[in-house]
Motif scaffolding. Structure first.
Motif, PDB file in Angstrom:
ATOM      1  N   HIS A  38     -25.350  -9.867  81.347  1.00  0.00           N
ATOM      2  CA  HIS A  38     -24.669 -11.165  81.369  1.00  0.00           C
ATOM      3  C   HIS A  38     -23.155 -10.950  81.351  1.00  0.00           C
ATOM      4  N   THR A  39     -22.483 -11.409  82.365  1.00  0.00           N
ATOM      5  CA  THR A  39     -21.029 -11.257  82.438  1.00  0.00           C
ATOM      6  C   THR A  39     -20.297 -12.567  82.154  1.00  0.00           C
ATOM      7  N   ARG A  40     -21.042 -13.663  82.044  1.00  0.00           N
ATOM      8  CA  ARG A  40     -20.459 -14.942  81.632  1.00  0.00           C
ATOM      9  C   ARG A  40     -21.093 -15.341  80.307  1.00  0.00           C
ATOM     10  N   THR A  58     -15.977 -17.859  77.223  1.00  0.00           N
ATOM     11  CA  THR A  58     -15.322 -19.147  76.979  1.00  0.00           C
ATOM     12  C   THR A  58     -15.880 -19.733  75.691  1.00  0.00           C
ATOM     13  N   ALA A  90     -16.576  -8.716  80.852  1.00  0.00           N
ATOM     14  CA  ALA A  90     -17.199 -10.042  80.906  1.00  0.00           C
ATOM     15  C   ALA A  90     -16.147 -11.112  80.626  1.00  0.00           C
ATOM     16  N   VAL A  91     -16.532 -12.349  80.839  1.00  0.00           N
ATOM     17  CA  VAL A  91     -15.647 -13.485  80.562  1.00  0.00           C
ATOM     18  C   VAL A  91     -16.305 -14.361  79.508  1.00  0.00           C
ATOM     19  N   GLU A 111     -13.141 -13.029  72.634  1.00  0.00           N
ATOM     20  CA  GLU A 111     -12.615 -13.053  73.996  1.00  0.00           C
ATOM     21  C   GLU A 111     -12.088 -11.680  74.391  1.00  0.00           C
ATOM     22  N   VAL A 118     -20.762 -17.893  76.771  1.00  0.00           N
ATOM     23  CA  VAL A 118     -20.182 -19.045  76.084  1.00  0.00           C
ATOM     24  C   VAL A 118     -20.456 -18.881  74.595  1.00  0.00           C
ATOM     25  N   PRO A 137     -24.813 -19.110  81.933  1.00  0.00           N
ATOM     26  CA  PRO A 137     -24.253 -18.028  81.125  1.00  0.00           C
ATOM     27  C   PRO A 137     -25.135 -17.733  79.917  1.00  0.00           C
TER      28      PRO A 137
END
Length: 250
Positions: free
Chosen positions: A45-47, A76, A73-74, A65, A49, A10
């Motif tokens: 980039h779709t992930r 974390t 995107a996600v 978030e 951190v 990510p």
């Protein structure tokens, strides 16, 4: 047996909590982090951190978030108290994004990871006084690393060699160091004079013209303009008057 290729990691966003240092307001820093998320997504980039500073408020991560979800995107949060280097090793991020964290240079130099900076330009102008100790790391990161807002620069960037750094950034850092502490760094004056004479385009980004004037360095305000007060309207009128004068003379 064929070992499957490791999936790309990510994008890793590094938080610094600059508002506690009085460098940014909490709102400005929150927007800076949001800009890092937007920039990472714009690069595909779709992930993502996010590694927040341990003291940063929790609502920042919630806002990020939500921003990531809005962009498809996600995100974390790496909220465990580990060093950024631990994440570089275990995660092998596809991109590391930050403002002027020294971890950006570690990621690029020792882990060979793609990196990008965001927000250093405005910070160079906002840092006060000029001799603020954060000016050196901001200057180094700004000079060496690609801007997240320039996708072509990010994707085409590679860490300069030590020789290239010595030729470029060393002169800049010496010049900035002298401008920050001319009494303590008097031997660096020739370095500052050489750098400023050969890099006029860097004057506005890394130096304050009035400071150069006070130190008698290249890039100083012309003598005939030193009387102009630090007022944007007055300076604008003065520039217009000079333009009209040149036009009339021509």
């Amino acid at each position: 047996p064929v070992v499957p290729a490791r999936a790309p990691g990510p994008a890793l966003v590094l938080g610094q909590y600059l508002s506690t240092l009085g460098i940014l307001t909490p709102r400005q820093e929150e927007e800076l982090h949001a800009g890092m998320v937007r920039g990472a997504v714009a690069l595909g980039h779709t992930r993502i951190v996010f590694k927040p500073h341990p003291s940063a408020p929790a609502h920042w991560t919630r806002a990020l978030e939500e921003e990531a979800v809005r962009l498809g995107a996600v995100l974390t949060v790496a909220d465990s108290p580990v060093l950024a280097e631990t994440l570089f090793e275990s995660m092998r991020p596809a991109l590391v994004v930050g403002c002027f964290s020294t971890a950006l240079l570690t990621a690029a130099s020792f882990y060979g990871l793609p990196v990008a900076r965001l927000g250093t330009g405005p910070l160079l102008q906002q840092l006060s006084p000029y001799q603020n100790s954060n000016r050196i790391p901001v200057t180094i990161v700004d000079a060496l690393l690609p801007d997240l807002d320039d996708p072509a620069a990010v994707t085409g960037w590679s860490m300069p060699s030590p020789e290239e750094i010595a030729r470029g950034a060393a002169g800049l850092v010496g010049a900035v160091g002298y401008a920050m502490q001319p009494q303590l760094q008097a031997p660096l004056r020739p370095v500052a004079e050489r750098y400023l004479s050969g890099h006029r385009d860097a004057v506005r980004r890394y130096f304050k013209r009035r400071r150069l004037t006070a130190l008698g360095l290249p890039g100083a305000i012309p003598a005939q303009l030193t009387f102009i007060p630090r007022n944007a309207t007055v300076r604008r009128l003065a520039r217009r008057a000079r333009t009209l004068k040149r036009a009339a003379a021509g």
